[in-house]
Design an enzyme around this catalytic site. Structure first.
Site, PDB file in Angstrom:
ATOM      1  N   ARG A  24      53.521  86.979 -21.367  1.00  0.00           N
ATOM      2  CA  ARG A  24      54.182  87.206 -20.045  1.00  0.00           C
ATOM      3  C   ARG A  24      53.332  86.461 -19.194  1.00  0.00           C
ATOM      4  O   ARG A  24      52.799  86.866 -17.970  1.00  0.00           O
ATOM      5  CB  ARG A  24      53.704  88.625 -19.605  1.00  0.00           C
ATOM      6  CG  ARG A  24      54.803  89.728 -20.269  1.00  0.00           C
ATOM      7  CD  ARG A  24      56.037  89.860 -19.543  1.00  0.00           C
ATOM      8  NE  ARG A  24      57.024  90.743 -20.245  1.00  0.00           N
ATOM      9  CZ  ARG A  24      56.956  91.773 -19.816  1.00  0.00           C
ATOM     10  NH1 ARG A  24      56.424  92.696 -19.058  1.00  0.00           N
ATOM     11  NH2 ARG A  24      58.175  92.615 -20.588  1.00  0.00           N
ATOM     12  N   ARG A  28      53.547  88.792 -12.700  1.00  0.00           N
ATOM     13  CA  ARG A  28      53.078  89.494 -11.485  1.00  0.00           C
ATOM     14  C   ARG A  28      51.659  89.258 -11.099  1.00  0.00           C
ATOM     15  O   ARG A  28      51.150  89.426  -9.933  1.00  0.00           O
ATOM     16  CB  ARG A  28      53.737  91.061 -11.374  1.00  0.00           C
ATOM     17  CG  ARG A  28      55.044  91.361 -11.146  1.00  0.00           C
ATOM     18  CD  ARG A  28      55.138  92.749 -11.214  1.00  0.00           C
ATOM     19  NE  ARG A  28      55.030  93.120 -12.592  1.00  0.00           N
ATOM     20  CZ  ARG A  28      54.921  94.431 -13.081  1.00  0.00           C
ATOM     21  NH1 ARG A  28      54.914  95.203 -12.172  1.00  0.00           N
ATOM     22  NH2 ARG A  28      55.039  94.703 -14.465  1.00  0.00           N
ATOM     23  N   ARG A  37      58.921  86.010  -5.706  1.00  0.00           N
ATOM     24  CA  ARG A  37      59.431  87.146  -5.938  1.00  0.00           C
ATOM     25  C   ARG A  37      59.694  87.932  -4.659  1.00  0.00           C
ATOM     26  O   ARG A  37      60.757  88.861  -4.711  1.00  0.00           O
ATOM     27  CB  ARG A  37      58.979  87.968  -6.715  1.00  0.00           C
ATOM     28  CG  ARG A  37      59.083  87.548  -8.501  1.00  0.00           C
ATOM     29  CD  ARG A  37      60.342  88.344  -8.797  1.00  0.00           C
ATOM     30  NE  ARG A  37      60.233  89.947  -8.914  1.00  0.00           N
ATOM     31  CZ  ARG A  37      60.666  90.767  -8.300  1.00  0.00           C
ATOM     32  NH1 ARG A  37      61.150  90.533  -7.124  1.00  0.00           N
ATOM     33  NH2 ARG A  37      60.400  91.905  -8.623  1.00  0.00           N
ATOM     34  N   ASP A  73      64.453  87.435 -19.754  1.00  0.00           N
ATOM     35  CA  ASP A  73      64.002  88.727 -20.174  1.00  0.00           C
ATOM     36  C   ASP A  73      64.954  88.966 -21.565  1.00  0.00           C
ATOM     37  O   ASP A  73      65.927  88.585 -21.551  1.00  0.00           O
ATOM     38  CB  ASP A  73      64.281  90.093 -19.004  1.00  0.00           C
ATOM     39  CG  ASP A  73      63.426  91.059 -19.582  1.00  0.00           C
ATOM     40  OD1 ASP A  73      62.196  91.178 -19.251  1.00  0.00           O
ATOM     41  OD2 ASP A  73      64.208  91.935 -20.152  1.00  0.00           O
ATOM     42  N   TYR A 148      66.429  99.891 -26.549  1.00  0.00           N
ATOM     43  CA  TYR A 148      66.799 100.023 -25.127  1.00  0.00           C
ATOM     44  C   TYR A 148      68.116 100.273 -24.819  1.00  0.00           C
ATOM     45  O   TYR A 148      68.663 101.223 -24.077  1.00  0.00           O
ATOM     46  CB  TYR A 148      66.686  98.561 -24.527  1.00  0.00           C
ATOM     47  CG  TYR A 148      64.944  98.537 -24.165  1.00  0.00           C
ATOM     48  CD1 TYR A 148      64.522  99.086 -22.956  1.00  0.00           C
ATOM     49  CD2 TYR A 148      64.464  97.539 -24.704  1.00  0.00           C
ATOM     50  CE1 TYR A 148      63.129  98.760 -22.826  1.00  0.00           C
ATOM     51  CE2 TYR A 148      62.865  97.293 -24.530  1.00  0.00           C
ATOM     52  CZ  TYR A 148      62.364  97.954 -23.630  1.00  0.00           C
ATOM     53  OH  TYR A 148      60.880  97.808 -23.246  1.00  0.00           O
TER      54      TYR A 148
HETATM   55  O1  CP3 Z   1      55.949  84.778 -19.403  1.00  0.00           O
HETATM   56  C1  CP3 Z   1      56.685  85.257 -20.285  1.00  0.00           C
HETATM   57  O2  CP3 Z   1      56.431  85.728 -21.541  1.00  0.00           O
HETATM   58  C2  CP3 Z   1      58.384  85.179 -20.137  1.00  0.00           C
HETATM   59  C3  CP3 Z   1      58.947  86.138 -19.635  1.00  0.00           C
HETATM   60  C4  CP3 Z   1      59.312  87.417 -20.136  1.00  0.00           C
HETATM   61  C5  CP3 Z   1      59.450  88.424 -19.637  1.00  0.00           C
HETATM   62  N1  CP3 Z   1      59.773  89.637 -20.216  1.00  0.00           N
HETATM   63  C6  CP3 Z   1      59.361  88.626 -17.890  1.00  0.00           C
HETATM   64  C7  CP3 Z   1      59.473  90.018 -17.073  1.00  0.00           C
HETATM   65  C8  CP3 Z   1      59.304  87.950 -21.544  1.00  0.00           C
HETATM   66  C9  CP3 Z   1      59.104  87.080 -22.921  1.00  0.00           C
HETATM   67  C10 CP3 Z   1      59.588  89.118 -21.596  1.00  0.00           C
HETATM   68  C11 CP3 Z   1      59.880  90.119 -22.779  1.00  0.00           C
HETATM   69  C12 CP3 Z   1      60.050  91.431 -22.715  1.00  0.00           C
HETATM   70  N2  CP3 Z   1      60.976  92.233 -21.612  1.00  0.00           N
HETATM   71  C13 CP3 Z   1      59.650  92.300 -23.683  1.00  0.00           C
HETATM   72  C14 CP3 Z   1      59.236  91.967 -24.956  1.00  0.00           C
HETATM   73  C15 CP3 Z   1      57.565  91.718 -24.760  1.00  0.00           C
HETATM   74  C16 CP3 Z   1      56.948  93.134 -24.397  1.00  0.00           C
HETATM   75  O3  CP3 Z   1      56.249  93.232 -23.439  1.00  0.00           O
HETATM   76  O4  CP3 Z   1      56.847  93.919 -25.191  1.00  0.00           O
HETATM   77  C17 CP3 Z   1      60.149  93.672 -23.335  1.00  0.00           C
HETATM   78  C18 CP3 Z   1      59.842  95.060 -24.230  1.00  0.00           C
HETATM   79  C19 CP3 Z   1      60.818  93.615 -22.134  1.00  0.00           C
HETATM   80  C20 CP3 Z   1      61.563  94.487 -21.285  1.00  0.00           C
HETATM   81  C21 CP3 Z   1      61.040  94.735 -19.833  1.00  0.00           C
HETATM   82  N3  CP3 Z   1      61.359  93.560 -18.871  1.00  0.00           N
HETATM   83  C22 CP3 Z   1      60.112  95.685 -19.712  1.00  0.00           C
HETATM   84  C23 CP3 Z   1      59.462  96.719 -20.274  1.00  0.00           C
HETATM   85  C24 CP3 Z   1      59.780  95.135 -18.044  1.00  0.00           C
HETATM   86  C25 CP3 Z   1      58.652  95.918 -17.069  1.00  0.00           C
HETATM   87  C26 CP3 Z   1      57.338  95.297 -17.636  1.00  0.00           C
HETATM   88  C27 CP3 Z   1      56.438  95.353 -16.364  1.00  0.00           C
HETATM   89  O5  CP3 Z   1      55.615  94.405 -16.382  1.00  0.00           O
HETATM   90  O6  CP3 Z   1      56.456  96.077 -15.609  1.00  0.00           O
HETATM   91  C28 CP3 Z   1      60.341  94.122 -17.873  1.00  0.00           C
HETATM   92  C29 CP3 Z   1      60.348  93.267 -16.485  1.00  0.00           C
HETATM   93  C30 CP3 Z   1      59.808  91.944 -16.502  1.00  0.00           C
HETATM   94  N4  CP3 Z   1      59.954  91.363 -17.462  1.00  0.00           N
HETATM   95  C31 CP3 Z   1      58.835  91.355 -15.686  1.00  0.00           C
HETATM   96  C32 CP3 Z   1      58.712  90.165 -15.981  1.00  0.00           C
HETATM   97  C33 CP3 Z   1      57.812  89.078 -15.258  1.00  0.00           C
HETATM   98  C34 CP3 Z   1      58.396  92.140 -14.278  1.00  0.00           C
HETATM   99  C35 CP3 Z   1      59.501  91.864 -13.332  1.00  0.00           C
HETATM  100  C36 CP3 Z   1      59.124  91.932 -11.713  1.00  0.00           C
HETATM  101  O7  CP3 Z   1      58.736  90.613 -11.316  1.00  0.00           O
HETATM  102  O8  CP3 Z   1      59.266  92.957 -11.108  1.00  0.00           O
END
Ligand code: CP3
Length: 349
Positions: A24, A28, A37, A73, A148
């Site tokens: 990640r 944020r 964003r 994502d 999911y």
């Molecule tokens: O920088 C990176 O790693 C690349 C981008 C990336 C995101 N999600 C961006 C994201 C990657 C590789 C993911 C993978 C992802 N998404 C996983 C597997 C890794 C892990 O964390 O276990 C999972 C389970 C998801 C599902 C998901 N998407 C969740 C649970 C959330 C909320 C998480 C949070 O941080 O609150 C997201 C949203 C998400 N995906 C965000 C980002 C940057 C936050 C969204 C925002 O900007 O509002």
């Protein structure tokens, strides 16, 4: 790419220092991400190749990490399967998949038609990145995607997915097969578009005991990585296959059969015993607790050194054990990158 530090570490070749990237890393905790964003919502960022490209590059520029990961994502392919998803910031599905009929109604899209924006973002990032920094493409592992789809979002007890596995195994397998096909197309096409490594995130595989892992998770991961291997061979490329084994338990040795070349681990397990279970052929990635980055720079350096000592100099890609926390000061991420660089090069010298 075949000679980048990251690629050599993935192949377990000697390296002058341990490469690092951060799960990640585009997100944020970065003010430049929050600024972008404020103008575009999360899905718009994912769906717009120019924005996804810009966000992918942000941490590379600020932190000087050794690999980029595409900004996207794991749930991005859901709408093309027929399932709407919203983010706030966590994912929410309006209509979770629960019955055999719901599973039968899921489409298995070809990534070139369903998610062309992902492939276009990869092409843009590849043009913009320096040759020394490889781009990692990724997707959700079939079991985590299925979790999911069935839970409809985050969950406390995961009773819906586990209930489905044990009350109606044929429907569970039909669902996993559809997720597997969708993800195989997505990951293979990312490699064709220029991704230089292919990663699967199995965040929720830790819900399973060893026998159920072998039944419900492993065969589908194997199929996805087999497809990646086929496409890489067709293109004459050596593409590392990284498997993030979230909360891995007694099934860790089974990761040898996933077809991965690198296994990503969280901090619940030390890397030395993990390596003993994974055998000599796999590289490891990880596994600093992301919360350590909320500590002082001195603590970050000390804990980074401890991970490097556990991992040893060969076949290790440094990373956090899970995504960087949004409240992390960006300077602390930089302290980590510098500490890994300094400590691991001193060790080799
Ligand atoms: O920088 C990176 O790693 C690349 C981008 C990336 C995101 N999600 C961006 C994201 C990657 C590789 C993911 C993978 C992802 N998404 C996983 C597997 C890794 C892990 O964390 O276990 C999972 C389970 C998801 C599902 C998901 N998407 C969740 C649970 C959330 C909320 C998480 C949070 O941080 O609150 C997201 C949203 C998400 N995906 C965000 C980002 C940057 C936050 C969204 C925002 O900007 O509002």
């Amino acid at each position: 790419m075949s000679d980048t530090l990251f690629a050599r570490a993935c192949r377990r070749e000697p390296v002058e220092r341990t490469p690092i990237w951060i799960m990640r890393q585009a997100g944020r905790y970065l003010p430049e991400y929050r600024a972008l964003r404020a103008k575009a919502d999360f899905l718009t960022c994912c769906h717009t190749p120019e924005l996804a490209c810009e966000i992918t590059l942000q941490p590379v520029q600020r932190l000087d990490v050794d690999a980029a990961i595409l900004f996207s994502d794991i749930l991005v392919p859901l709408p093309a399967m027929g399932v709407e998803v919203t983010f706030n910031p966590g994912p929410h599905l309006a209509r979770p998949v629960r019955s055999a009929g719901d599973v039968a109604a899921l489409r298995v899209p070809d990534a070139r038609e369903a998610t062309p924006f992902v492939l276009e973002a990869i092409r843009l990032v590849r043009c913009a990145l320096p040759q020394t920094v490889p781009l990692i493409g990724f997707a959700g592992a079939p079991f985590t995607m299925a979790t999911y789809l069935v839970e409809g979002g985050g969950s406390k007890h995961f009773d819906a997915i586990k209930g489905l596995l044990f009350s109606d195994p044929p429907t569970a397998h039909a669902l996993l097969a559809r997720c597997g096909e969708t993800v195989a197309s997505l990951l293979a096409e990312q490699v064709r578009a220029g991704a230089q490594a292919a990663m699967l995130f199995d965040t929720w595989a830790g819900l399973l005991g060893p026998a159920d892992y072998r039944a419900f998770a492993l065969p589908y991961v194997r199929r996805v990585f087999d497809r990646v291997t086929e496409v890489a061979a067709e293109l004459g490329l050596d593409v590392p296959r990284i498997y993030y084994a979230g909360n891995a338990g007694g099934w860790l040795p089974a990761c040898r059969d996933t077809g991965a070349t690198v296994v990503g681990l969280d901090w619940r397990m030390d890397l030395e015993p993990a390596r003993a279970q994974l055998g000599p052929e796999l590289a490891v990635q990880g596994n600093l607790d992301p919360a350590v980055l909320l500590g002082t720079p001195a603590l970050i350096r000390q804990r980074a050194r401890a991970v490097l000592d556990q991992a040893g100099p060969i076949g290790h890609v440094f990373n956090l054990g899970h995504g960087i926390l949004p409240q992390t000061p960006p300077d602390h991420a930089r302290v980590l990158v510098d500490a890994v660089r300094e400590c691991s090069s001193r060790r080799v010298a």
